[in-house]
Design a protein around this motif. Structure first.
Motif, PDB file in Angstrom:
ATOM      1  N   TYR A   1       0.526  -1.077  -0.054  1.00 33.93           N
ATOM      2  CA  TYR A   1      -0.109  -0.127  -0.068  1.00 33.93           C
ATOM      3  C   TYR A   1       0.756   1.626  -0.029  1.00 33.93           C
ATOM      4  CZ  TYR A   1      -4.229  -3.153   0.157  1.00 33.93           C
ATOM      5  OH  TYR A   1      -5.082  -3.811   0.547  1.00 33.93           O
ATOM      6  N   ASP A   2       0.120   2.102  -0.584  1.00 29.48           N
ATOM      7  CA  ASP A   2       0.982   3.624  -0.537  1.00 29.48           C
ATOM      8  C   ASP A   2       1.514   3.492   0.797  1.00 29.48           C
ATOM      9  OD1 ASP A   2       1.132   6.238  -1.319  1.00 29.48           O
ATOM     10  OD2 ASP A   2      -0.113   7.028   1.179  1.00 29.48           O
ATOM     11  N   MET A   3       3.145   4.262   0.777  1.00 28.41           N
ATOM     12  CA  MET A   3       4.241   4.641   1.702  1.00 28.41           C
ATOM     13  C   MET A   3       5.257   5.689   1.805  1.00 28.41           C
ATOM     14  SD  MET A   3       5.355   3.219   4.321  1.00 28.41           S
ATOM     15  CE  MET A   3       6.639   3.765   5.477  1.00 28.41           C
ATOM     16  N   TRP A   4       5.622   6.076   0.428  1.00 27.67           N
ATOM     17  CA  TRP A   4       6.254   7.541   0.148  1.00 27.67           C
ATOM     18  C   TRP A   4       5.829   8.125  -1.704  1.00 27.67           C
ATOM     19  CZ3 TRP A   4       8.652   2.991   0.515  1.00 27.67           C
ATOM     20  CH2 TRP A   4       8.932   1.910  -0.935  1.00 27.67           C
TER      21      TRP A   4
ATOM     22  N   MET B   1      12.127  -4.537  -2.884  1.00 24.46           N
ATOM     23  CA  MET B   1      12.915  -4.538  -2.001  1.00 24.46           C
ATOM     24  C   MET B   1      13.453  -3.466  -0.953  1.00 24.46           C
ATOM     25  SD  MET B   1      14.659  -6.734  -2.922  1.00 24.46           S
ATOM     26  CE  MET B   1      14.552  -7.820  -4.272  1.00 24.46           C
ATOM     27  N   ALA B   2      13.349  -1.854  -1.977  1.00 34.02           N
ATOM     28  CA  ALA B   2      13.278  -0.580  -0.438  1.00 34.02           C
ATOM     29  C   ALA B   2      12.796  -1.128   0.281  1.00 34.02           C
ATOM     30  CB  ALA B   2      12.777   0.375  -1.799  1.00 34.02           C
ATOM     31  N   SER B   3      11.233  -1.678   0.313  1.00 36.58           N
ATOM     32  CA  SER B   3      10.891  -1.380   1.532  1.00 36.58           C
ATOM     33  C   SER B   3      10.852  -2.249   2.185  1.00 36.58           C
ATOM     34  CB  SER B   3       8.702  -1.913   1.205  1.00 36.58           C
ATOM     35  OG  SER B   3       8.159  -1.772   2.294  1.00 36.58           O
ATOM     36  N   ILE B   4      11.807  -3.627   2.382  1.00 34.33           N
ATOM     37  CA  ILE B   4      11.729  -4.226   3.314  1.00 34.33           C
ATOM     38  C   ILE B   4      13.491  -4.467   4.007  1.00 34.33           C
ATOM     39  CG2 ILE B   4      13.341  -6.121   1.633  1.00 34.33           C
ATOM     40  CD1 ILE B   4      11.714  -7.094   4.808  1.00 34.33           C
ATOM     41  N   ASP B   5      14.032  -2.856   3.477  1.00 35.84           N
ATOM     42  CA  ASP B   5      15.033  -2.713   3.321  1.00 35.84           C
ATOM     43  C   ASP B   5      14.445  -1.327   4.485  1.00 35.84           C
ATOM     44  OD1 ASP B   5      16.884  -4.066   2.102  1.00 35.84           O
ATOM     45  OD2 ASP B   5      17.691  -2.677   0.605  1.00 35.84           O
ATOM     46  N   GLN B   6      13.961  -0.370   4.755  1.00 36.35           N
ATOM     47  CA  GLN B   6      13.413   0.364   5.023  1.00 36.35           C
ATOM     48  C   GLN B   6      13.097  -0.192   6.305  1.00 36.35           C
ATOM     49  OE1 GLN B   6      10.605   2.731   3.865  1.00 36.35           O
ATOM     50  NE2 GLN B   6      11.863   3.669   1.728  1.00 36.35           N
TER      51      GLN B   6
ATOM     52  N   THR C   1       6.667  -9.588  -9.270  1.00 39.02           N
ATOM     53  CA  THR C   1       6.613  -9.784  -7.112  1.00 39.02           C
ATOM     54  C   THR C   1       6.670 -10.925  -6.962  1.00 39.02           C
ATOM     55  OG1 THR C   1       4.196  -7.944  -7.892  1.00 39.02           O
ATOM     56  CG2 THR C   1       4.595  -8.874  -5.771  1.00 39.02           C
ATOM     57  N   LEU C   2       6.446 -11.638  -7.549  1.00 37.69           N
ATOM     58  CA  LEU C   2       6.761 -13.310  -6.928  1.00 37.69           C
ATOM     59  C   LEU C   2       8.262 -13.262  -6.829  1.00 37.69           C
ATOM     60  CD1 LEU C   2       4.093 -14.548  -8.199  1.00 37.69           C
ATOM     61  CD2 LEU C   2       4.161 -14.594  -5.840  1.00 37.69           C
ATOM     62  N   GLN C   3       9.207 -12.819  -7.294  1.00 38.25           N
ATOM     63  CA  GLN C   3      10.527 -12.875  -8.100  1.00 38.25           C
ATOM     64  C   GLN C   3      11.169 -12.029  -6.678  1.00 38.25           C
ATOM     65  OE1 GLN C   3      12.075 -15.703  -9.503  1.00 38.25           O
ATOM     66  NE2 GLN C   3      13.680 -15.241  -8.309  1.00 38.25           N
ATOM     67  N   ALA C   4      10.554 -11.219  -6.876  1.00 30.09           N
ATOM     68  CA  ALA C   4      11.230 -10.302  -5.603  1.00 30.09           C
ATOM     69  C   ALA C   4      11.549 -10.711  -4.255  1.00 30.09           C
ATOM     70  CB  ALA C   4      10.642  -8.808  -5.651  1.00 30.09           C
ATOM     71  N   LEU C   5      10.016 -11.032  -4.214  1.00 26.70           N
ATOM     72  CA  LEU C   5       9.404 -11.906  -2.416  1.00 26.70           C
ATOM     73  C   LEU C   5      10.219 -12.928  -2.036  1.00 26.70           C
ATOM     74  CD1 LEU C   5       5.884 -12.088  -2.223  1.00 26.70           C
ATOM     75  CD2 LEU C   5       7.815 -10.952  -1.439  1.00 26.70           C
ATOM     76  N   VAL C   6      10.618 -13.960  -3.654  1.00 33.32           N
ATOM     77  CA  VAL C   6      12.217 -15.103  -3.633  1.00 33.32           C
ATOM     78  C   VAL C   6      13.368 -14.466  -3.203  1.00 33.32           C
ATOM     79  CG1 VAL C   6      13.349 -16.748  -4.711  1.00 33.32           C
ATOM     80  CG2 VAL C   6      10.772 -16.583  -5.389  1.00 33.32           C
ATOM     81  N   ASP C   7      13.887 -13.614  -3.866  1.00 29.67           N
ATOM     82  CA  ASP C   7      14.510 -13.470  -3.684  1.00 29.67           C
ATOM     83  C   ASP C   7      15.157 -11.719  -2.595  1.00 29.67           C
ATOM     84  OD1 ASP C   7      15.849 -14.144  -6.489  1.00 29.67           O
ATOM     85  OD2 ASP C   7      15.549 -11.602  -6.965  1.00 29.67           O
TER      86      ASP C   7
END
Length: 320
Positions: A104-107, A121-126, A153-159
């Protein structure tokens, strides 16, 4: 005032909490999990958040559920979790199962929303920085994105899992066909889908009607229900009208037009049934969810330890 270091209750796993296997995984989740959607943001007293989470852990609740934009303000619930790690839970990290989400909306701008690889990827790091964690136990795609390829989307989750930033993957509120695709995609990459999160309560049975719960049960995927009390409708809060200090009076998440005569009659009927069972309407409503085939855990919010204590009673409620 300097508080003494927190010492968890030595009987925390003998205090009545029960645990359920999450699908066909090795994970056991408490039947009642604590959600941080409300009451843990920067607008809320930190001392109360600390009191509630310590009470939860002392009573066997090991799963805390967050998201990047929980607050208000966005990110502040995760910042509260970071403070809690520092002054309460760091010694108990390996006993906790901490989840967060993005979708959802974050920035501002085109990369702070939905399901792109860049956003996730940015969100998990934050999120890890805010919560002062090396990893989360569970990371969700918070909502289905109809415009981003599911593979992206799913490959980002895998990575994210392969990078050690999350141990497990979940999805929230995806339609059935997208769930099927995700299940197949993730299994083929040895990062099986752990859990599906959706709204389920006695007034909203959409996951059952859409076949989501049946699919999860048949394919070894856990299911966790949020909004189990329908934002307070499934309590005794509105049985005699709309209290002035209620969410419905503020017309925020609940609209006064929802409380029709038919709904009020149904709530009163259920309340009478709960009384006959020796329970509150809220306890019965939570117990109803836990009794549904395929449900692993129910996510409850709490504005006080008293409220949380009442909700935990659903674990030992009579079978429905």
């Amino acid at each position: 005032m300097i508080l003494p270091p927190y010492q968890a209750n030595e009987s925390r796993y003998e205090n009545g909490m029960q645990y359920a296997r999450c699908g066909r995984s090795g994970v056991l989740l408490p039947k009642v999990s604590l959600g941080f959607w409300h009451n843990f943001g920067s607008v809320d007293p930190y001392e109360r958040s600390r009191e509630i989470t310590r009470f939860a852990f002392d009573h066997g609740i090991t799963h805390f559920d967050l998201a990047n934009n929980y607050g208000p303000v966005y990110g502040s619930a995760e910042e509260t979790m970071g403070r809690l790690m520092d002054d309460t839970f760091r010694p108990y990290r390996d006993e906790l199962f901490i989840s967060t989400k993005a979708g959802y909306d974050m920035w501002p701008g085109p990369y702070g929303d939905w399901g792109s690889r860049k956003y996730l990827m940015a969100s998990i790091d934050q999120s890890l920085r805010r919560m002062k964690l090396d990893y989360v136990d569970l990371f969700y795609s918070h909502r289905y994105d109809p415009n981003t390829p599911l593979e992206e989307t799913l490959q980002a989750l895998v990575d994210i899992v392969r990078a050690g930033k999350a141990l497990y993957i979940g999805i929230s509120r995806w339609p059935l066909e997208a769930l099927r695709f995700a299940d197949d995609y993730l299994r083929k990459r040895d990062v099986p889908l752990l859990i599906f999160q959706d709204k389920l309560n006695m007034l909203n049975r959409e996951p059952q009607q859409a076949g989501i719960l049946d699919y999860c049960h048949e394919h070894g995927i856990g299911f966790i229900a949020f909004s189990p009390l329908a934002q307070g409708l499934l309590t005794d809060r509105y049985l005699n009208g709309i209290p002035q200090d209620s969410r419905m009076a503020k017309e925020h998440f609940l609209k006064s037009t929802m409380l029709t005569d038919d709904l009020l009659q149904q709530l009163r009927t259920w309340n009478d049934e709960a009384r006959q069972r020796g329970e509150t309407l809220a306890e019965m409503a939570l117990a109803w969810i836990l009794a549904q085939q395929g449900v692993t855990s129910v996510l409850v919010g709490a504005s006080s330890t008293q409220q949380l204590a009442r909700n935990i009673k659903c674990v030992t409620a009579k079978a429905l």
